[in-house]
Design a protein around this motif. Structure first.
Motif, PDB file in Angstrom:
ATOM      1  N   GLY A 203       4.023  36.350 -64.858  1.00  0.00           N
ATOM      2  CA  GLY A 203       3.567  35.046 -65.327  1.00  0.00           C
ATOM      3  C   GLY A 203       4.069  34.652 -66.698  1.00  0.00           C
ATOM      4  N   ALA A 204       5.018  35.377 -67.277  1.00  0.00           N
ATOM      5  CA  ALA A 204       5.523  35.059 -68.617  1.00  0.00           C
ATOM      6  C   ALA A 204       6.299  33.745 -68.578  1.00  0.00           C
ATOM      7  CB  ALA A 204       6.410  36.182 -69.129  1.00  0.00           C
ATOM      8  N   SER A 205       6.080  32.897 -69.583  1.00  0.00           N
ATOM      9  CA  SER A 205       6.794  31.627 -69.702  1.00  0.00           C
ATOM     10  C   SER A 205       7.358  31.507 -71.109  1.00  0.00           C
ATOM     11  CB  SER A 205       5.852  30.451 -69.401  1.00  0.00           C
ATOM     12  OG  SER A 205       4.765  30.452 -70.297  1.00  0.00           O
ATOM     13  N   GLY A 206       8.300  30.615 -71.284  1.00  0.00           N
ATOM     14  CA  GLY A 206       8.935  30.446 -72.578  1.00  0.00           C
ATOM     15  C   GLY A 206       9.903  31.554 -72.932  1.00  0.00           C
ATOM     16  N   VAL A 207      10.336  32.331 -71.942  1.00  0.00           N
ATOM     17  CA  VAL A 207      11.282  33.425 -72.156  1.00  0.00           C
ATOM     18  C   VAL A 207      12.460  33.220 -71.203  1.00  0.00           C
ATOM     19  CG1 VAL A 207       9.484  35.023 -72.889  1.00  0.00           C
ATOM     20  CG2 VAL A 207      10.100  34.898 -70.472  1.00  0.00           C
ATOM     21  N   PRO A 208      13.610  33.849 -71.462  1.00  0.00           N
ATOM     22  CA  PRO A 208      14.725  33.751 -70.515  1.00  0.00           C
ATOM     23  C   PRO A 208      14.328  34.284 -69.149  1.00  0.00           C
ATOM     24  CG  PRO A 208      15.472  34.624 -72.620  1.00  0.00           C
ATOM     25  CD  PRO A 208      13.981  34.586 -72.692  1.00  0.00           C
ATOM     26  N   LEU A 209      14.662  33.534 -68.113  1.00  0.00           N
ATOM     27  CA  LEU A 209      14.302  33.891 -66.741  1.00  0.00           C
ATOM     28  C   LEU A 209      15.557  34.117 -65.921  1.00  0.00           C
ATOM     29  CD1 LEU A 209      11.454  31.284 -66.159  1.00  0.00           C
ATOM     30  CD2 LEU A 209      11.189  33.704 -66.695  1.00  0.00           C
ATOM     31  N   LEU A 228      14.709  33.793 -53.118  1.00  0.00           N
ATOM     32  CA  LEU A 228      14.913  33.802 -54.564  1.00  0.00           C
ATOM     33  C   LEU A 228      13.613  33.512 -55.294  1.00  0.00           C
ATOM     34  CD1 LEU A 228      18.283  31.828 -54.863  1.00  0.00           C
ATOM     35  CD2 LEU A 228      17.944  34.299 -54.973  1.00  0.00           C
ATOM     36  N   ALA A 229      13.458  34.149 -56.441  1.00  0.00           N
ATOM     37  CA  ALA A 229      12.316  33.914 -57.323  1.00  0.00           C
ATOM     38  C   ALA A 229      12.794  34.040 -58.758  1.00  0.00           C
ATOM     39  CB  ALA A 229      11.191  34.909 -57.033  1.00  0.00           C
ATOM     40  N   LEU A 230      11.932  33.661 -59.680  1.00  0.00           N
ATOM     41  CA  LEU A 230      12.226  33.791 -61.105  1.00  0.00           C
ATOM     42  C   LEU A 230      11.558  35.033 -61.650  1.00  0.00           C
ATOM     43  CD1 LEU A 230      11.800  30.131 -62.415  1.00  0.00           C
ATOM     44  CD2 LEU A 230      13.868  31.286 -61.645  1.00  0.00           C
ATOM     45  N   ALA A 231      12.250  35.757 -62.494  1.00  0.00           N
ATOM     46  CA  ALA A 231      11.708  36.977 -63.089  1.00  0.00           C
ATOM     47  C   ALA A 231      12.189  37.087 -64.522  1.00  0.00           C
ATOM     48  CB  ALA A 231      12.131  38.210 -62.291  1.00  0.00           C
ATOM     49  N   CYS A 232      11.320  37.531 -65.398  1.00  0.00           N
ATOM     50  CA  CYS A 232      11.731  37.783 -66.776  1.00  0.00           C
ATOM     51  C   CYS A 232      12.642  39.001 -66.808  1.00  0.00           C
ATOM     52  CB  CYS A 232      10.506  37.980 -67.673  1.00  0.00           C
ATOM     53  SG  CYS A 232       9.510  39.422 -67.261  1.00  0.00           S
ATOM     54  N   VAL A 233      13.255  39.242 -67.945  1.00  0.00           N
ATOM     55  CA  VAL A 233      14.233  40.330 -68.046  1.00  0.00           C
ATOM     56  C   VAL A 233      13.574  41.677 -67.757  1.00  0.00           C
ATOM     57  CG1 VAL A 233      15.837  41.505 -69.589  1.00  0.00           C
ATOM     58  CG2 VAL A 233      15.627  39.014 -69.685  1.00  0.00           C
ATOM     59  N   ARG A 234      12.379  41.896 -68.282  1.00  0.00           N
ATOM     60  CA  ARG A 234      11.712  43.189 -68.085  1.00  0.00           C
ATOM     61  C   ARG A 234      11.372  43.411 -66.617  1.00  0.00           C
ATOM     62  NH1 ARG A 234       5.966  44.183 -70.879  1.00  0.00           N
ATOM     63  NH2 ARG A 234       5.473  42.607 -69.296  1.00  0.00           N
ATOM     64  N   CYS A 235      10.784  42.411 -65.949  1.00  0.00           N
ATOM     65  CA  CYS A 235      10.428  42.576 -64.544  1.00  0.00           C
ATOM     66  C   CYS A 235      11.672  42.669 -63.667  1.00  0.00           C
ATOM     67  CB  CYS A 235       9.551  41.413 -64.089  1.00  0.00           C
ATOM     68  SG  CYS A 235       7.912  41.378 -64.856  1.00  0.00           S
ATOM     69  N   ASN A 236      12.719  41.929 -64.026  1.00  0.00           N
ATOM     70  CA  ASN A 236      13.941  41.968 -63.250  1.00  0.00           C
ATOM     71  C   ASN A 236      14.582  43.345 -63.308  1.00  0.00           C
ATOM     72  OD1 ASN A 236      17.211  41.231 -63.281  1.00  0.00           O
ATOM     73  ND2 ASN A 236      16.010  40.169 -61.730  1.00  0.00           N
ATOM     74  N   GLN A 237      14.565  43.967 -64.485  1.00  0.00           N
ATOM     75  CA  GLN A 237      15.139  45.306 -64.613  1.00  0.00           C
ATOM     76  C   GLN A 237      14.257  46.348 -63.936  1.00  0.00           C
ATOM     77  OE1 GLN A 237      15.693  45.790 -68.822  1.00  0.00           O
ATOM     78  NE2 GLN A 237      17.580  44.551 -68.873  1.00  0.00           N
ATOM     79  N   ALA A 238      12.930  46.143 -64.002  1.00  0.00           N
ATOM     80  CA  ALA A 238      12.022  47.113 -63.376  1.00  0.00           C
ATOM     81  C   ALA A 238      12.137  47.066 -61.854  1.00  0.00           C
ATOM     82  CB  ALA A 238      10.588  46.851 -63.817  1.00  0.00           C
ATOM     83  N   HIS A 447      23.375  35.400 -60.008  1.00  0.00           N
ATOM     84  CA  HIS A 447      23.504  36.723 -60.536  1.00  0.00           C
ATOM     85  C   HIS A 447      22.343  36.946 -61.492  1.00  0.00           C
ATOM     86  CE1 HIS A 447      24.974  34.239 -63.717  1.00  0.00           C
ATOM     87  NE2 HIS A 447      25.046  35.263 -64.542  1.00  0.00           N
ATOM     88  N   ALA A 448      22.209  38.117 -62.019  1.00  0.00           N
ATOM     89  CA  ALA A 448      21.093  38.447 -62.904  1.00  0.00           C
ATOM     90  C   ALA A 448      21.403  37.947 -64.308  1.00  0.00           C
ATOM     91  CB  ALA A 448      20.851  39.953 -62.907  1.00  0.00           C
ATOM     92  N   GLY A 449      21.450  36.625 -64.463  1.00  0.00           N
ATOM     93  CA  GLY A 449      21.678  36.015 -65.768  1.00  0.00           C
ATOM     94  C   GLY A 449      20.569  35.063 -66.123  1.00  0.00           C
ATOM     95  N   GLY A 450      20.339  34.815 -67.390  1.00  0.00           N
ATOM     96  CA  GLY A 450      19.273  33.916 -67.805  1.00  0.00           C
ATOM     97  C   GLY A 450      19.526  32.488 -67.388  1.00  0.00           C
ATOM     98  N   ILE A 451      18.438  31.749 -67.141  1.00  0.00           N
ATOM     99  CA  ILE A 451      18.544  30.337 -66.765  1.00  0.00           C
ATOM    100  C   ILE A 451      18.527  29.505 -68.022  1.00  0.00           C
ATOM    101  CG2 ILE A 451      17.358  28.450 -65.589  1.00  0.00           C
ATOM    102  CD1 ILE A 451      16.444  30.342 -63.538  1.00  0.00           C
TER     103      ILE A 451
END
Length: 451
Positions: A203-209, A228-238, A447-451
């Motif tokens: 649920g993190a917002s205001g961060v690179p997704l 497809l879904a949105l994930a923050c960097v930490r959740c995406n790596q986990a 790809h796994a890049g920020g939006i």
């Protein structure tokens, strides 16, 4: 500045310095104060070469951006920028309060007609008053611009994102629509709206997704929107290449919600885009050439030109373009204020009249909402005050300027600049130019890049 010929027909806009020279030489007169329009006394359309301008529109819920620009081989040069602030929320609140009063009156033990709920039908294409206000307000300003400038074409955002560009069907406009950077922008805009611009897992917002595949591509997952879904960097790596069912095995409630939201279409987009589609239909009825585009293309255009995010710059970047050479440094903010009320009384909290207003709205030649300039020579309020006036029967007026409200100014010091037209006017500087960023990578950007 907008320029009219001696018969009131629009000519090409000119630079403010040239307008000042024309006024100083007596060749022109002030036709309108805000927006500033001059009328030439010695020139007609037949004696001039009119190249014409184009108008870009970025419709929004609270604000709509309008940009007047010239186009030379796909390169646009902004001439004028307007931000139209709607009052749809105020209309909605008033109608909700009215409905509540009517429901309360029907529930009381009073003698009145029986309630009739099932005999009302809405015509096809009906819009709620708060939404219709946005369409009519935007069309009102398009009509004004066509009176002040030779508008040759209109560009408008019809949808926030183009759902056709997200599918795997046939390309609509060439290979770039499915395989180029534009497709990546459409996907990002869709997912940002669908997932509320927040991480689906924490649920993190205001961060690179990042764009995350629920079923990893290494295990046979596809690039379909439902995967497809949105994930923050930490959740995406986990999560990495783990299927979502395994990653959220210990959180079944969250897993069920994500799977349901991933498969459900973005139903709210239809309601949001209803205003844009209605605006497009009304624009088509004007007879002007109208071209449409999506918000994804606008975002892609801004990324190429290095422009910052604002309503007016979005309007300047709507549709197909090669580049933008310049844009205005100042934005005219037009706020819809209405034209007052018909009620001539004010009520207390119980609904009984406590104050009776005068039957006439004009006092000493002025009406509330007029744009005026007061020159006070002496006293506590010495100075020049320019803004909207609120009249009083005593002849002592209040003037609301950009710095606040000045009360108790005598009508003898007040000069009329422009009659009230239902709008308030202010200005603010345009968003500064940001450093140009590279466009999204080729191939859709999944790809796994920020939006």
């Amino acid at each position: 500045m907008f320029v009219l010929d001696r018969r009131g027909h629009p000519l090409d806009p000119c630079h403010p310095a040239r307008a000042r020279r024309l006024l100083a030489a007596g060749r022109a007169v002030v036709h309108r104060h805000t927006p500033f329009v001059i009328r030439l006394k010695d020139r007609s359309v037949a004696d001039s070469t009119v190249a014409g301008v184009q108008v870009g529109i970025d419709p929004g819920s609270k604000h709509t951006g309008l940009a007047v620009f010239t186009d030379h081989g796909g390169n646009r040069s902004g001439r004028y920028a307007i931000q139209l602030d709607h009052r749809g929320a105020a209309i909605r609140d008033r109608l909700s309060a009215q409905a509540a009063l009517r429901r309360g009156r029907r529930s009381r033990n009073l003698r009145h007609r029986a309630p009739r709920f099932l005999n009302r039908t809405k015509p096809q294409g009906w819009l709620a008053p708060s939404l219709r206000h946005r369409v009519e307000g935007t069309m009102s300003w398009v009509a004004r611009l066509t009176r002040w400038a030779p508008v040759a074409a209109v560009h408008v955002e019809r949808v926030s994102f183009d759902t056709h560009a997200l599918s795997a069907g046939k390309p609509l406009e060439g290979v770039e629509y499915q395989q180029g950077t534009l497709a990546g922008c459409e996907v990002r805009e869709y997912l940002l709206a669908k997932w509320g611009r927040a991480c689906a897992y924490c649920g993190a917002s205001g961060v690179p997704l990042n764009l995350d595949h629920l079923h990893p591509r290494s295990r046979g997952g596809s690039n379909r929107i439902s995967n497809l879904a949105l994930a923050c960097v930490r959740c995406n790596q986990a999560k990495n290449a783990i299927p979502v069912e395994v990653f959220l095995k210990a959180r079944p409630a969250l897993l069920a919600r994500i799977l349901k939201q991933a498969k459900a279409p973005l139903r709210d987009a239809a309601a949001v885009n209803a205003t844009r589609w209605a605006l497009w239909r009304v624009l088509e009825a004007t007879g002007l050439p109208v071209s449409t585009a999506s918000g994804g293309r606008t975002k892609w255009n801004r990324s190429r030109t290095g422009a910052a995010k604002s309503h007016t710059l979005d309007a300047l970047h709507v549709g197909h373009l090669e580049g933008v050479t310049a844009w205005p440094s100042t934005v005219l903010v037009v706020t819809a204020t209405g034209r007052g009320a018909y009620a001539r009384t004010r009520t207390d909290r119980y609904g009984f009249p406590r104050l009776r207003l005068p039957r006439t709205k004009r006092v000493k030649g002025f009406a509330t909402g007029d744009l005026v300039r007061a020159v006070v020579p002496s006293g506590k309020k010495t100075g020049v005050h320019t803004g909207r006036v609120a009249v009083r029967s005593t002849g002592s007026f209040n003037i609301t300027t950009r710095h606040g409200t000045v009360q108790g100014i005598g009508h003898r010091h007040v000069n009329l600049l422009q009659r009230a037209d239902g709008y308030g006017y202010t200005t603010h500087p345009e968003t500064r130019h940001r450093a140009a960023s590279p466009p999204p990578p080729e191939g859709g950007g999944l790809h796994a890049g920020g939006i």
